[in-house]
Design an enzyme around this catalytic site. Structure first.
Site, mmCIF file in Angstrom:
data_model
loop_
_atom_site.group_PDB
_atom_site.id
_atom_site.type_symbol
_atom_site.label_atom_id
_atom_site.label_comp_id
_atom_site.label_asym_id
_atom_site.label_seq_id
_atom_site.Cartn_x
_atom_site.Cartn_y
_atom_site.Cartn_z
ATOM 1 N N ASN A 26 7.030 -3.339 -4.581
ATOM 2 C CA ASN A 26 5.731 -2.680 -4.891
ATOM 3 C C ASN A 26 4.706 -3.664 -5.310
ATOM 4 O O ASN A 26 5.118 -4.959 -5.387
ATOM 5 C CB ASN A 26 5.726 -1.293 -5.801
ATOM 6 C CG ASN A 26 6.393 -1.657 -7.047
ATOM 7 O OD1 ASN A 26 6.093 -2.819 -7.586
ATOM 8 N ND2 ASN A 26 6.831 -0.870 -7.846
ATOM 9 N N ASP A 57 12.356 7.849 0.420
ATOM 10 C CA ASP A 57 11.981 7.047 -0.941
ATOM 11 C C ASP A 57 10.304 6.614 -0.969
ATOM 12 O O ASP A 57 9.822 6.611 -1.882
ATOM 13 C CB ASP A 57 12.702 5.866 -1.154
ATOM 14 C CG ASP A 57 12.308 4.970 -2.418
ATOM 15 O OD1 ASP A 57 12.705 5.694 -3.517
ATOM 16 O OD2 ASP A 57 11.784 3.952 -2.300
#
Length: 339
Positions: A25, A214
């Protein structure tokens, strides 16, 4: 003697890969879905390799179930993931694979365990995709090891039978939702299944599906708390039906429960065959993901309480609370055993 030493070379495998920016991320935490995908790749290789050690039909092992998986420590960009997989039990038509994931800091040499997972595979013939192949037996280092494996097999089989596909559950869009409600953070994505997503059979790799799940769960969690979020755990994932190349998959997620420091997100995967449209859309996979919110130093933050607007949401919240308390008790019991 370990099980790995008492079996053939096909019973264990290790794969390694450095974590790159695309795996993480915006703050550098590797996505839980990336790790789940690597876990499944190792499991798929070892189980397929083992099932082809005998004469007869060639086959590919398909993922049927992933037991609850905890993310013990975060993994970061630049670290090397070491994924070790080992076959620990076989029944007539299934293979149990246990996987351990280590994160290595290549600058210091330090290693830490980030994940432990148990996966179950079923081998399907390459000649007939509906034919399940018998699994070659393995040798066990002791009678006790075989008995423990049989207990795990019976337990997961019972849970799979009890798991409902929840085909009636649909996540509908909400117009102008209020902040911190279920409708405010719910999310979905659409993905066309291509050849690179699939096994030799032309069916989607389980790891590809879990990565998509996810991603959606992470979007739901981030929308709810507006902070950096990481995957904390995934409850047992049951793969109800295979997804074929050319299908359009819809992956939808919604918040079901929040504690002070965690969020539970329910994720549905629906498959819609474009070529064989007459078969209709069907529910393929369901699971619950748990996320935690982190500050800039990587420390857990409090999670905004979920606002419940109707009886269905209240019911799902109470069910999530039961799962949360059960998992908390299991973690505490495991911690006490290790002391």
């Amino acid at each position: 003697m370990s099980a790995a030493k008492s079996l053939s070379l096909s019973s264990s495998i290790q794969i390694c890969r450095i974590m790159r920016p695309d795996d993480a991320n915006i703050v550098g935490n590797v996505h839980g879905g990336t790790i789940l995908k690597m876990i499944e790749e190792a499991g798929g290789i070892i189980s397929t390799r083992h099932c082809n050690t005998q004469s007869g039909d060639r086959c590919v092992a398909a993922l049927a179930r992933v037991e609850r998986t905890d993310f013990l420590h975060p993994m970061f960009i630049g670290e090397v993931a070491h994924v070790s997989a080992e076959i620990t039990y076989t029944s007539k038509h299934s293979v149990e694979v246990q996987v351990i994931v280590l994160a290595e800091n290549i600058l210091t040499g330090a290693k830490k365990v980030t994940n432990k997972a148990t996966l179950w595979y079923v081998p399907f013939s390459l000649q007939n995709v509906d034919k399940i192949i018998e699994v070659p037996v393995i040798e066990y280092s002791s009678v006790e090891q075989e008995e423990e494996g049989k207990k795990r097999y019976d337990a997961q089989k019972m849970e799979r039978l009890e798991t409902k596909e929840r085909n009636g559950e649909i996540i509908n869009p909400v117009v102008s939702p209020e902040a911190y409600t279920v409708g405010f953070s719910q999310s979905s994505l659409i993905h066309l299944v291509g050849p690179s997503d699939c096994t030799l059979h032309g069916f989607v790799h389980g790891g590809v599906t879990m990565k998509l799940m996810d991603e959606v769960a992470g979007i739901v969690a981030a929308r709810h708390c507006k902070t950096n979020i990481v995957t904390a755990s995934v409850d047992a994932i049951n793969f109800h039906r295979k997804i074929k190349k050319g299908c359009v998959v819809s992956v939808s997620g919604r918040m079901t429960f929040t504690s002070n420091k965690s969020m539970e997100i329910e994720v549905f995967v629906d498959a819609d065959p474009l070529v064989e449209a007459a078969r209709g859309k069907y529910r393929a996979v369901t699971a619950f993901f748990t996320y935690i919110s982190l500050d800039k130093e990587g420390k857990p933050l409090s999670v905004p309480p979920l606002k419940l607007e109707n009886e269905e949401e209240k019911k799902r919240f109470e069910e999530g609370k039961v799962r949360y308390l059960q998992n908390k008790a299991k973690r505490q019991a495991e911690k006490e055993r290790q002391q």
